[in-house]
Design a protein around this motif. Structure first.
Motif, mmCIF file in Angstrom:
data_model
loop_
_atom_site.group_PDB
_atom_site.id
_atom_site.type_symbol
_atom_site.label_atom_id
_atom_site.label_comp_id
_atom_site.label_asym_id
_atom_site.label_seq_id
_atom_site.Cartn_x
_atom_site.Cartn_y
_atom_site.Cartn_z
ATOM 1 N N ALA A 184 0.750 -1.251 0.097
ATOM 2 C CA ALA A 184 -0.132 0.103 0.034
ATOM 3 C C ALA A 184 0.819 1.248 0.018
ATOM 4 O O ALA A 184 0.286 2.302 -0.273
ATOM 5 C CB ALA A 184 -1.013 0.103 1.151
ATOM 6 N N ILE A 214 -6.339 3.237 3.136
ATOM 7 C CA ILE A 214 -5.993 1.851 2.964
ATOM 8 C C ILE A 214 -7.031 0.997 3.760
ATOM 9 O O ILE A 214 -7.404 1.325 4.905
ATOM 10 C CB ILE A 214 -4.603 1.675 3.522
ATOM 11 N N ARG A 226 -6.729 2.186 -1.338
ATOM 12 C CA ARG A 226 -5.910 0.926 -1.580
ATOM 13 C C ARG A 226 -6.350 -0.116 -0.800
ATOM 14 O O ARG A 226 -6.111 -0.238 0.555
ATOM 15 C CB ARG A 226 -4.289 1.310 -1.145
#
Length: 322
Positions: free
Chosen positions: A132, A210, A238
């Motif tokens: 990430a 994330i 992500r």
């Protein structure tokens, strides 16, 4: 040599004598270390490889399980080791390991704790940093945070500078514990689908950078749909897929990807080169004493491996001690 032995794929290992080796075994070849094992953990990847179901598994019977552990090398140095030479896994009195797969342990880090920390800690550290590309100040959602890996992921995300950590799970009895570990928000996965989607959308509207997904299955599917609906246009989320205890498959409409800036990826053996996975483990072990990473462990004698293998301790790591 006493060891845990996989006699048949899918069956619990049995404790017994393995091969012709005496204890200690003969001196290893150049570039190898002879390790007297002090502790080895029953991790999900160890179980999966032992059953032959993990995508990296290449044997089904007649071997010693255990992908990693802690021990003492021929120079009396305390080390963590990863991927012993086949067929000698970590769940034995001795194993032989490539010297490049060993790293010295911090003096203040207990053998059993280090063995328990390494693999689950690596799962989130590598996902955040190698996949990430996490930056300090970002917001991280951890899907499936009530198990040992998810709890560590909360702590590691905070250690790496996360501004906000959102934790999801079904075991609401431990939500207070998750907040003590650093979770800023907790989301109950037991809610009905519409209520749960609304809870996800509310967080994505505020901004999530994330997602670490330990579950896959229905909750991951709902997260991806909520991210597409509620995240600001053009702002990447992500989504890193790590585990699949919630289900092996999802039904993902193509429109979810077309209508959003989602970046969908996985993290594990194969998607991250081995040197980077090992680097993540070293980072976790070196950070653990000062960061105060916490993980619950259940120590058991190696001789009780069959019993230990059948135990279900999602919130604790079973550590075998030869």
């Amino acid at each position: 040599m006493k060891a845990a032995i996989i006699v048949e794929a899918g069956q619990a290992p049995v404790y017994g004598d393995f091969g012709d080796l005496q204890a200690p075994p003969p001196a290893p070849a150049p570039g190898k270390s002879l390790i007297r094992v002090k502790a080895s953990s029953i991790s999900q990847v160890t179980r999966s490889r032992a059953s032959g179901q993990h995508y990296s598994a290449d044997a089904t019977s007649g071997f010693i399980p255990g992908v990693d552990g802690t021990g003492v090398d021929e120079n009396n140095q305390r080390v963590y080791f990863l991927l012993p030479d086949k067929p000698y896994g970590a769940m034995a009195e001795w194993c032989i390991v490539d010297k490049t797969h060993c790293v010295a342990l911090p003096d203040s880090l207990d053998d059993a704790v280090a063995a328990a920390l390494a693999i689950p800690g690596m799962s989130s550290w590598a996902a955040l940093m190698e996949r990430a590309g996490m930056q300090a100040g970002e917001t991280v959602l951890i899907n499936g945070a009530t198990g040992a890996s998810g709890r560590l992921a909360i702590q590691i995300a905070k250690h790496l500078g996360a501004k906000k950590v959102i934790a999801t799970g079904r075991n609401t009895a431990v939500f207070d514990d998750l907040q003590l570990l650093g979770a800023d928000v907790t989301i109950n996965l037991n809610q009905d689908k519409d209520t749960l989607e609304q809870a996800f959308k509310q967080e994505f509207e505020q901004g999530i950078d994330i997602v670490l997904d330990y579950l896959w299955g229905p909750s991951a599917e709902l997260l991806l749909i909520a991210a597409a609906k509620a995240s600001p246009d053009g702002v990447p989320v992500r989504f890193v897929q790590i585990g699949s205890v919630g289900g092996a498959d999802i039904n993902l409409p193509g429109a979810v990807l077309r209508s959003s800036a989602l970046q969908l990826m996985g993290s594990g053996i194969g998607s991250v080169p081995f040197p980077k996975l090992f680097k993540a483990i070293k980072s976790v072990l070196n950070a653990a004493p000062l960061a105060g990473f916490k993980i619950a462990i259940t120590p058991m004698p190696l001789a009780d491996v069959s019993q230990a293998w059948r135990m279900d301790r999602a919130d604790s790591r079973i550590v075998l001690l030869p």
